[in-house]
Design an enzyme around this catalytic site. Sequence first.
Site, mmCIF file in Angstrom:
data_model
loop_
_atom_site.group_PDB
_atom_site.id
_atom_site.type_symbol
_atom_site.label_atom_id
_atom_site.label_comp_id
_atom_site.label_asym_id
_atom_site.label_seq_id
_atom_site.Cartn_x
_atom_site.Cartn_y
_atom_site.Cartn_z
ATOM 1 C CE LYS A 259 -6.813 -4.172 4.755
ATOM 2 N NZ LYS A 259 -5.611 -4.406 5.468
ATOM 3 C CB SER B 165 -0.820 -4.312 7.855
ATOM 4 O OG SER B 165 -1.989 -3.619 7.510
ATOM 5 C CE LYS C 187 -5.696 -7.569 10.707
ATOM 6 N NZ LYS C 187 -4.425 -6.841 10.561
ATOM 7 C CB THR C 188 -3.399 -14.439 8.942
ATOM 8 O OG1 THR C 188 -3.719 -13.266 8.188
ATOM 9 C CG2 THR C 188 -3.858 -15.670 8.176
ATOM 10 C CG ASN C 189 0.383 -16.336 12.193
ATOM 11 O OD1 ASN C 189 0.131 -16.952 11.154
ATOM 12 N ND2 ASN C 189 1.551 -15.761 12.420
ATOM 13 N NE ARG D 146 -2.385 -1.351 3.555
ATOM 14 C CZ ARG D 146 -1.803 -0.705 4.540
ATOM 15 N NH1 ARG D 146 -1.759 0.614 4.517
ATOM 16 N NH2 ARG D 146 -1.278 -1.338 5.554
ATOM 17 C CG HIS E 86 -7.093 -3.357 10.043
ATOM 18 N ND1 HIS E 86 -5.797 -2.936 10.188
ATOM 19 C CD2 HIS E 86 -7.059 -4.317 9.089
ATOM 20 C CE1 HIS E 86 -5.013 -3.592 9.362
ATOM 21 N NE2 HIS E 86 -5.748 -4.440 8.685
ATOM 22 C CE1 TYR F 199 1.739 -6.741 -3.127
ATOM 23 C CE2 TYR F 199 0.415 -5.580 -1.519
ATOM 24 C CZ TYR F 199 1.241 -6.628 -1.853
ATOM 25 O OH TYR F 199 1.550 -7.566 -0.907
ATOM 26 C CB CYS G 164 0.773 -7.132 14.034
ATOM 27 S SG CYS G 164 1.778 -5.648 13.834
ATOM 28 C CG ASP H 36 -7.315 -7.521 6.727
ATOM 29 O OD1 ASP H 36 -6.480 -7.171 7.584
ATOM 30 O OD2 ASP H 36 -7.483 -6.909 5.667
ATOM 31 N NE ARG I 36 0.328 -8.714 2.312
ATOM 32 C CZ ARG I 36 -0.294 -8.209 3.373
ATOM 33 N NH1 ARG I 36 -1.396 -8.762 3.835
ATOM 34 N NH2 ARG I 36 0.201 -7.161 3.999
HETATM 35 O O1 SAT Z 1 -2.181 -4.500 1.161
HETATM 36 S S1 SAT Z 1 -3.376 -4.794 1.986
HETATM 37 O O2 SAT Z 1 -3.977 -3.538 2.464
HETATM 38 O O3 SAT Z 1 -4.330 -5.532 1.195
HETATM 39 C C1 SAT Z 1 -2.941 -5.724 3.332
HETATM 40 C C2 SAT Z 1 -2.680 -4.953 4.565
HETATM 41 O O4 SAT Z 1 -1.847 -4.044 4.568
HETATM 42 O O5 SAT Z 1 -3.297 -5.251 5.608
HETATM 43 MN MN MN Z 2 -5.023 -5.674 7.002
#
Ligand code: SAT
Ligand code: MN
Length: 617
Positions: A244, A286, A290-292, A89, A264, A235, A288, A311, A402
């Site tokens: 987002k 982002s 969250k997915t885990n 981003r 978020h 991206y 840190c 997310d 990603r």
């Molecule tokens: O690049 S994204 O905004 O899709 C992922 C993120 O930064 O959380």
């Molecule tokens: Mn995110």
Amino acid sequence: YTQIFGCRASMPISRVTVSQSLTCLSPKARAFVERSVALCQPEHVHVCDGTDSEADMLLKAMQDQGTITPLPKYQNCWLARTDPADVARVESRTFICTKRERDVVPAAKLGKKSALGNYMNIPTYEKAVGDRFPGCMRGRTMYVIAFSMGPVGSPLSKMGVEVTDSAYVAYSMRIMTRIGNRVMEVMREKDEAKVVKCLHSTGSKGIAGWPCDPQRTLILHRPSENEIVSFGSGYGGNSLLGKKCFALRLGSVLARREGWLAEHMLILGITDPEGNKRYIAAAFPSACGKTNLAMMTPTLPGYKIECVGDDIAWMKFDSDGVLRAINPENGFFGVAPGTSEETNPIAMASIFKNTVFTNVAETEDGGVWWEGMTKDPGTLTDWKGELWDSSSTTPAAHPNSRFCTPANQCPIIDPEWESDEGVPISAILFGGRRPTGVPLVVEARNWRHGVFMGATMRSESTAAAEHNTKVIMHDPFAMRPFFGYNFGDYLKHWLSMNKSNREMPKIFHVNWFRKDDQGKFLWPGYGENCRVLDWVLRRCDNMNCFTETPLGLVPSKGALNTDGLGEIDTDALFSIPKDFWLQEADAIEKYFRDEVGSDLPNVMWEELDGLRSRLLA
Ligand code: SAT
Ligand code: MN
């Protein structure tokens, strides 16, 4: 000539070929597509129907263009290598456009560059669009994607239409959102005035390789028009406009207007050994974890975790006063590096089919690799397409590489993850990467103290945006890059959620990342984090397992289950160094004063006073 996005455009829709009649779109969506065609002047318009044969067509187009290559080691998996200048981003080129600057920028920063709220006025917006979009799709295909954020037709869901000249975006939107004919059907039936209009172009004259135009990248949001305009980047967060841009930036504006929360946050379901199931939402910046956390394999016997989302959470109190949450997304756009059988076996079981990998490394047998995945990958092709081996000095995968994977492939996806009414939230966690001073877990005394915890969050910067050094940044509610309106008003909105007839979730602050003097993590994290959730759930049951501290409530001695963990220095994990926290209070004061000023609700100053006086008592 007609006026479009404030600029002149000339091409009538009758001049382009279309894949299916635009009458499949609702009248307003159709008008938006026609305006976009006139502006961007594509040669062909493809309205995405969401079928499998269409997916094959998009994959073939991307292969022909050299945007993706197959990963023969897996089933239907693909590798995209972006331009090295288009990997994350770009916060410095992301703006909210309104009539009044104050709607976006807190009082303290009016007329100046702010860390909270990137503002652009309407004339500048119109000029920016006019400088970029006219004729930008000439000779190429415009894809039209009708999409739903949230289950199709759910009262908590919202719909949008994205037009884009990127097949990568069209294919990724199939994974990350619900798209196609079934969405267009609902769109035609429903109040379509609220459909969000999303215009995207890679800004590139051609389509070969990874089209983009980093020099001219801009991501613009116009809440008053329900409009998002993105140029120059392919991206994730810059181009998959449902994520987002819509679900958080425009979403937060809609949420404020309609009395709910767009956050978020991950959402997880947790079943305790007694069989009691609860849901927790958690906001971390982002990259840190969250997915885990959302896919955690708990180490404590008898616990079960199920994943609703990793997310974004849209949350609304129902008529019984229960906070209900949906995950508006349909897939995971997760950070690859660090994902392994040890750290996140559930993600590993989800991602090796029907997935687009972006900027990871490729193995000799047509698989993928990234830092932290396995010990010895052998010889690789790195994310830039160069040969790589263990003697190389640069990472094989980009730190913000990603995977983009359908959520329903997650083996622990929650049975209620697509429920129309959402899941009931019992607790909200805030957290970040804090190497020093911040305890493992602290419970807020009450809702307004919890809002203060969210407002004062800080975290070490990561590769998810264009920040290059590891500095501790303020990131309130993990939303700093995603606020769609004035942060002071956002705080007032959060405070206004607290009503006597509602079951307010308890709020906690967690930090898995505290280190000792040698720089070693004090807490093992990952699956062991269920020990923290175990305490959180006991607190949701109002069990007496806490002690008061100046920061809030922490587990009383022995209340955090550390059985079988070996040496854990709980004193260090929970210590509250007075000097550190007095400095933290000063930093918070400065942040509130310099960045928010008179828009800060007084309650936040009262909370800061309370923190200071408890520290000094
Ligand atoms: O690049 S994204 O905004 O899709 C992922 C993120 O930064 O959380
Ligand atoms: Mn995110």
